[in-house]
Design a protein around this motif. Structure first.
Motif, PDB file in Angstrom:
ATOM      1  N   HIS B 225      53.864  60.307  57.515  1.00  0.00           N
ATOM      2  CA  HIS B 225      54.868  61.365  57.695  1.00  0.00           C
ATOM      3  C   HIS B 225      56.220  60.707  57.849  1.00  0.00           C
ATOM      4  O   HIS B 225      56.395  59.870  58.735  1.00  0.00           O
ATOM      5  CB  HIS B 225      54.575  62.161  58.967  1.00  0.00           C
ATOM      6  N   LYS B 226      57.189  61.126  57.043  1.00  0.00           N
ATOM      7  CA  LYS B 226      58.491  60.474  57.189  1.00  0.00           C
ATOM      8  C   LYS B 226      59.141  60.861  58.522  1.00  0.00           C
ATOM      9  O   LYS B 226      59.951  60.133  59.063  1.00  0.00           O
ATOM     10  CB  LYS B 226      59.399  60.740  55.990  1.00  0.00           C
ATOM     11  N   GLU B 227      58.703  61.997  59.089  1.00  0.00           N
ATOM     12  CA  GLU B 227      59.228  62.401  60.411  1.00  0.00           C
ATOM     13  C   GLU B 227      58.842  61.415  61.511  1.00  0.00           C
ATOM     14  O   GLU B 227      59.407  61.447  62.599  1.00  0.00           O
ATOM     15  CB  GLU B 227      58.702  63.791  60.790  1.00  0.00           C
ATOM     16  N   TRP B 228      57.856  60.575  61.237  1.00  0.00           N
ATOM     17  CA  TRP B 228      57.440  59.595  62.246  1.00  0.00           C
ATOM     18  C   TRP B 228      58.189  58.272  62.095  1.00  0.00           C
ATOM     19  O   TRP B 228      57.882  57.299  62.777  1.00  0.00           O
ATOM     20  CB  TRP B 228      55.928  59.346  62.167  1.00  0.00           C
ATOM     21  N   HIS B 229      59.126  58.214  61.189  1.00  0.00           N
ATOM     22  CA  HIS B 229      59.980  57.022  61.048  1.00  0.00           C
ATOM     23  C   HIS B 229      61.339  57.403  61.632  1.00  0.00           C
ATOM     24  O   HIS B 229      62.171  57.990  60.962  1.00  0.00           O
ATOM     25  CB  HIS B 229      60.118  56.620  59.580  1.00  0.00           C
ATOM     26  N   ILE B 230      61.514  57.051  62.893  1.00  0.00           N
ATOM     27  CA  ILE B 230      62.614  57.633  63.646  1.00  0.00           C
ATOM     28  C   ILE B 230      63.673  56.590  63.970  1.00  0.00           C
ATOM     29  O   ILE B 230      63.358  55.534  64.524  1.00  0.00           O
ATOM     30  CB  ILE B 230      62.075  58.249  64.961  1.00  0.00           C
ATOM     31  N   GLY B 231      64.905  56.913  63.628  1.00  0.00           N
ATOM     32  CA  GLY B 231      66.003  56.006  63.919  1.00  0.00           C
ATOM     33  C   GLY B 231      67.015  56.642  64.860  1.00  0.00           C
ATOM     34  O   GLY B 231      67.047  57.864  65.027  1.00  0.00           O
ATOM     35  N   VAL B 232      67.809  55.785  65.486  1.00  0.00           N
ATOM     36  CA  VAL B 232      68.967  56.256  66.259  1.00  0.00           C
ATOM     37  C   VAL B 232      70.197  55.582  65.661  1.00  0.00           C
ATOM     38  O   VAL B 232      70.202  54.370  65.444  1.00  0.00           O
ATOM     39  CB  VAL B 232      68.845  55.884  67.755  1.00  0.00           C
ATOM     40  N   ARG B 233      71.212  56.397  65.374  1.00  0.00           N
ATOM     41  CA  ARG B 233      72.431  55.863  64.798  1.00  0.00           C
ATOM     42  C   ARG B 233      73.612  56.092  65.729  1.00  0.00           C
ATOM     43  O   ARG B 233      73.618  57.021  66.534  1.00  0.00           O
ATOM     44  CB  ARG B 233      72.730  56.538  63.450  1.00  0.00           C
ATOM     45  N   VAL B 234      74.615  55.233  65.588  1.00  0.00           N
ATOM     46  CA  VAL B 234      75.878  55.463  66.265  1.00  0.00           C
ATOM     47  C   VAL B 234      76.540  56.628  65.535  1.00  0.00           C
ATOM     48  O   VAL B 234      76.659  56.613  64.305  1.00  0.00           O
ATOM     49  CB  VAL B 234      76.784  54.208  66.173  1.00  0.00           C
ATOM     50  N   ALA B 235      76.956  57.643  66.274  1.00  0.00           N
ATOM     51  CA  ALA B 235      77.459  58.852  65.636  1.00  0.00           C
ATOM     52  C   ALA B 235      78.669  58.564  64.740  1.00  0.00           C
ATOM     53  O   ALA B 235      78.789  59.101  63.649  1.00  0.00           O
ATOM     54  CB  ALA B 235      77.813  59.882  66.707  1.00  0.00           C
ATOM     55  N   SER B 236      79.554  57.717  65.214  1.00  0.00           N
ATOM     56  CA  SER B 236      80.812  57.531  64.493  1.00  0.00           C
ATOM     57  C   SER B 236      80.643  56.791  63.178  1.00  0.00           C
ATOM     58  O   SER B 236      81.162  57.205  62.155  1.00  0.00           O
ATOM     59  CB  SER B 236      81.811  56.793  65.370  1.00  0.00           C
ATOM     60  N   ASN B 237      79.879  55.689  63.192  1.00  0.00           N
ATOM     61  CA  ASN B 237      79.828  54.892  61.961  1.00  0.00           C
ATOM     62  C   ASN B 237      78.437  54.838  61.326  1.00  0.00           C
ATOM     63  O   ASN B 237      78.213  54.136  60.356  1.00  0.00           O
ATOM     64  CB  ASN B 237      80.331  53.474  62.237  1.00  0.00           C
ATOM     65  N   LYS B 238      77.489  55.572  61.911  1.00  0.00           N
ATOM     66  CA  LYS B 238      76.133  55.716  61.357  1.00  0.00           C
ATOM     67  C   LYS B 238      75.330  54.420  61.365  1.00  0.00           C
ATOM     68  O   LYS B 238      74.294  54.309  60.718  1.00  0.00           O
ATOM     69  CB  LYS B 238      76.169  56.274  59.908  1.00  0.00           C
ATOM     70  N   LYS B 239      75.798  53.458  62.096  1.00  0.00           N
ATOM     71  CA  LYS B 239      75.056  52.205  62.192  1.00  0.00           C
ATOM     72  C   LYS B 239      73.703  52.452  62.864  1.00  0.00           C
ATOM     73  O   LYS B 239      73.625  53.097  63.914  1.00  0.00           O
ATOM     74  CB  LYS B 239      75.892  51.222  63.020  1.00  0.00           C
ATOM     75  N   LEU B 240      72.610  51.938  62.245  1.00  0.00           N
ATOM     76  CA  LEU B 240      71.275  52.084  62.827  1.00  0.00           C
ATOM     77  C   LEU B 240      71.123  51.106  63.987  1.00  0.00           C
ATOM     78  O   LEU B 240      71.260  49.896  63.812  1.00  0.00           O
ATOM     79  CB  LEU B 240      70.216  51.803  61.758  1.00  0.00           C
ATOM     80  N   VAL B 241      70.844  51.629  65.180  1.00  0.00           N
ATOM     81  CA  VAL B 241      70.787  50.753  66.351  1.00  0.00           C
ATOM     82  C   VAL B 241      69.452  50.835  67.109  1.00  0.00           C
ATOM     83  O   VAL B 241      69.270  50.101  68.085  1.00  0.00           O
ATOM     84  CB  VAL B 241      71.949  51.022  67.331  1.00  0.00           C
ATOM     85  N   ALA B 242      68.552  51.702  66.681  1.00  0.00           N
ATOM     86  CA  ALA B 242      67.238  51.727  67.320  1.00  0.00           C
ATOM     87  C   ALA B 242      66.248  52.365  66.352  1.00  0.00           C
ATOM     88  O   ALA B 242      66.639  53.140  65.466  1.00  0.00           O
ATOM     89  CB  ALA B 242      67.264  52.501  68.637  1.00  0.00           C
TER      90      ALA B 242
END
Lengths: 244, 559
Positions: B225-242
């Motif tokens: 499920h692609k919903e189980w591939h979960i990222g957290v981004r910095v809102a301003s620059n969309k950098k993936l940080v988790a």
């Protein structure tokens, strides 16, 4: 080996912090000694430049040992020694706050986004260890468990392994009858072991004592052959030209 | 970015996350979900462990013992004696098990550090109070809890509409992002996040470097499920940080079978470590699993969390000795020189079974391998059940690009992450054995000469030999051990030829029986296995459990 390492600004900050930190008074002697050893390694050289103080000079001897031990632990990996120093400092209340950074002019709220995510240097107040920020979830990075240290530290073979030349001198003063060409239970002379492990200064010292270079180990290797296999070119060069 | 700012912000961020952490740890009760009708999946029966309260009263013996250990440097005599006694009671007088060995083993396991809370079992995972608080809110067996008398779930499943519908709140300035791994750019983002921020060893010498191809393989099994591939981004620059991920897996634990999620690759950017993002990521992936009707999970960690179902130890077989010595991955033993160590670790140049039907696994082998595998895995207590499609995915989809040379055992193709081999009986043409290993390199963090450790990890295997002589158990075990020695021994040869520096294996499945003969050495890393929302008594791992030999409790290899 002299220290060519230039400690970071954070290191100097931490050292300054610790030099007048009240928290230091409550710290155990072990920790203080570790800090001392790391500091000396990072600012002077990776091993003490004097001979080991006598047994009556408790403090001097303990400090010397701490320095020597830090040098052995980190060898030429002084980056790690610094990380360890910073880690202890952080545990004692030091926080890395680079003075070079000007106070923020920006609006509140945007400040957090000024973190340079692409800067790959690790955050300095927690330099080492741990996994993934997930409390170590995931697989584990493992390497071979290190062998127990110093099992035969009080034999000439153990000293040859450790590479501690000052220790060798002390040992020979106390036991002048020791045969430096003696084989250990596995068939190695001290020179074999020093050559194999790459303890260059120890090799030089053993040669100075006139040890026999031509003894073969149980696999029919001489000391120079062991050094060659192990890629210790400096030792090979010394053994080829023992007089230089 | 200045330290001052992050410090100033810290209080705020933590406050925000703490709401998620404390506030809705009883998400269920506060949202009135707990008392709703139970919808147990057929196989899921509630565990019959004694009630939570009761257990709390009973001060756990373990924690008492650990308390007594605090402040001491050496492993106390009493602990050594106790272990000796246990070992002797279980295995009789065993050669080589004396006080010193036990003391050394305990030292190696850094049991003192565990006692002092410096580390979980192995690894430097200082668990602060916050982590324990978090896990105390989760449906997992708590530390010191007695084993259940019957296996089953801890919290009942619930229908989709009763699952929390909104994502958990993130600290200001961060946002959730479902990662589409089919987009090469997003795959690369995950790869980059992990390769700079993922798991390191205890002294920060090595850090896992999962390749993009590996992640693509590991995270997209059939039915993912692609919903189980979960990222957290910095809102301003969309950098993936988790990042955190789950993939579907069908698990059999002892005699119960259930659908679960295999949780892995939880990673938070190094600069966000103080923000306690991990608990929110875990909750969010749990929520996403719940939305898909999955209420159980399996995961591993180097650190000790509440509560491992088993613990396995890593073992390492040196292939490229000089490099491993250079980078301090291994050491020259006191009774050897490097020259001797190189000689002792040299492997043959051709696999022993090459003349007896060994070859790379092919598409046509899938049904036979699936059957062989399923049958073999019945030996273990906790195993994945794989469909034919899953077998194809696990063993053949990661074999890289480029020509396959027929009948050849050699090589390494572009982007290859998994190596799978079968033995085809030259007479009957039946597949009698199969084995596989995967490539998981690590970055060597500070080394002037080398920057990548090429490590192969033993994956799944199965053999018909040894199972054939079912009538005579002892003879079967002897034959099995011999055959596994041949198979895994050949895996070492293939891995060496393919340029790997080291071959790693855990003390799971039947590995323990061959590790010593194949010259594996004990590692300093342990791996704890965990089940989420499932109770079962401990499974044999690094030690035996019940009448199970070491290893044979665990049959799941986590990537």
């Amino acid at each position: 080996m002299s220290s060519e390492y230039t400690p970071s600004l954070a290191f100097h900050n931490a050292a300054a912090y610790l030099s007048n930190a009240s928290s230091l008074s409550k710290v155990s002697n072990d920790t203080k000694l570790e800090l001392y050893g790391l500091f000396k390694c990072l600012t002077v050289s990776s091993s003490p430049n004097s001979s080991r103080p006598s047994i009556f000079d408790f403090t001097g001897r303990a400090k010397w040992d701490a320095w020597s031990s830090a040098g052995k632990t980190f060898g030429n990996r002084l980056v790690d020694a610094e990380a360890r120093y910073l880690e202890i400092a952080a545990s004692l209340g030091w926080r890395d706050q680079p003075i070079a950074t000007p106070p923020s002019l920006g609006k509140k709220g945007e400040e957090e986004e000024e973190i340079d995510w692409d800067d790959e240097s690790p955050p300095q107040n927690r330099g080492t260890g741990a996994g993934g920020g997930g409390g170590g979830m995931g697989a584990t990075v493992s390497s071979v468990a290190p062998p127990p240290l110093g099992e035969d530290a009080d034999t000439v073979h153990g000293i040859a392994l450790s590479g501690d030349v000052a220790e060798l001198k002390g040992f020979l003063d106390a036991h002048p009858e020791v045969d430096l060409n003696e084989r250990d239970e596995f068939g190695y002379t001290p020179l074999h072991l020093a050559c194999d492990r790459g303890n260059t200064i120890m090799v030089q010292e053993l040669l100075r004592k006139g040890v026999d270079q031509n003894v073969k180990d149980a696999d029919e290797f001489t000391a120079i052959e062991l050094a060659r296999v192990a890629g210790h070119e400096d030792i090979v060069a010394i053994l080829e030209k023992p007089d230089s | 970015m200045s330290g001052t700012h992050s410090t100033a912000q810290k209080g705020k961020a933590e406050e925000i996350i703490d709401t998620t952490l404390e506030g809705e740890d009883h998400a269920s009760s506060s949202e009135g979900e707990e008392d709703t009708a139970e919808h147990p999946i057929d196989q899921n029966t509630p565990s019959t462990s004694t009630s939570h309260k009761k257990k709390k009263k009973k001060k756990s013996k373990v924690s008492k013992a650990l308390k007594a250990l605090k402040g001491q440097k050496e492993v106390p005599q009493a602990v050594v004696d106790k272990v000796l006694e246990t070992v002797k009671a279980k295995h009789g007088e065993t050669e080589g098990v004396d006080e010193n060995t036990v003391r050394m083993a305990l030292d190696h396991l850094k049991i003192m550090d565990v006692a002092k809370g410096k580390t979980g079992l192995m690894g430097k995972g200082r668990k602060d109070a916050g982590d324990h608080k978090f896990w105390a809110t989760q449906p997992v067996p708590q530390l010191g809890e007695e084993g259940p008398t019957d296996d089953g779930y801890i919290e009942a499943s619930k229908p989709r509409e009763e699952v929390r519908q909104d994502p958990y709140p993130l600290p200001k300035d961060f946002q959730w992002s479902t990662i589409d791994l089919n987009d090469p750019n997003q795959l690369k983002e995950v790869y980059e996040l992990l390769s700079l921020n993922y798991v390191e060893d205890h002294d920060a010498s090595f850090r896992f470097r999962y390749t993009a191809e590996f992640l693509d393989w590991a995270l997209k099994p059939p039915g993912y499920h692609k919903e189980w591939h979960i990222g957290v981004r910095v809102a301003s620059n969309k950098k993936l940080v988790a990042f955190i991920s789950g993939v579907p897996i069908t698990l059999r634990v002892r005699n119960k079978t259930f659908g679960a999620s295999e949780i892995n690759y939880l990673c938070v950017h190094k600069k966000l470590r103080s923000k306690r993002l991990a608990p929110v990521l875990i909750k969010e992936v749990t929520r996403q699993c719940h939305l898909m009707g999955i209420f159980q999970a399996i995961y591993t960690a180097g650190v000790l969390l509440p509560t491992p179902v088993s613990t396995c130890r890593y073992f390492h077989r040196s292939l490229n000795v000089p490099k491993l010595i250079d980078i301090k991955f291994t050491y020259v033993p006191r009774n050897q020189t490097l020259a001797r160590m190189i000689r002792l670790n040299k492997v043959a140049s051709i696999p022993h079974l090459a003349q007896h039907g060994l070859r790379e696994m092919e598409d046509k082998d899938i049904p036979e391998v699936a059957e062989l595998f399923g049958k073999y895995m019945e030996r273990f207590d906790m195993v994945p059940l794989m469909s034919v499609d899953e077998v194809r995915h696990q063993f053949l989809s990661g074999i890289g690009e480029g020509e396959r040379v027929k009948g050849s055992w050699k090589g390494r193709r572009e982007k290859q992450v998994v190596w799978s081999y079968v033995v085809e009986d030259p007479q009957t043409h039946k597949i009698t054995d199969f084995f596989s290993f995967y490539s998981l390199p690590s970055t060597i963090i500070h080394d002037p000469k080398h920057n990548l450790l090429e490590a192969a990890y033993l994956f799944y295997y199965a053999t018909d030999v040894g199972l054939r002589t079912a009538g005579n158990l002892d003879e079967g075990e002897v034959n099995l051990k011999l055959r596994l020695g041949e198979l895994i021994g050949d895996a070492l040869i293939i891995a060496a030829e393919a340029g790997f520096d080291v071959f790693n294996a855990l003390t799971l499945m039947d590995n323990v029986s061959v590790l010593q003969d194949l010259k594996f050495g004990g590692g300093d890393g342990l791996l704890n296995f965990y089940l989420y929302n499932w109770r079962t008594s401990p499974l044999a791992g690094v030690t035996g459990a019940g009448d199970r030999d070491p290893g044979r409790g665990v049959g799941v290899v986590m990537l």
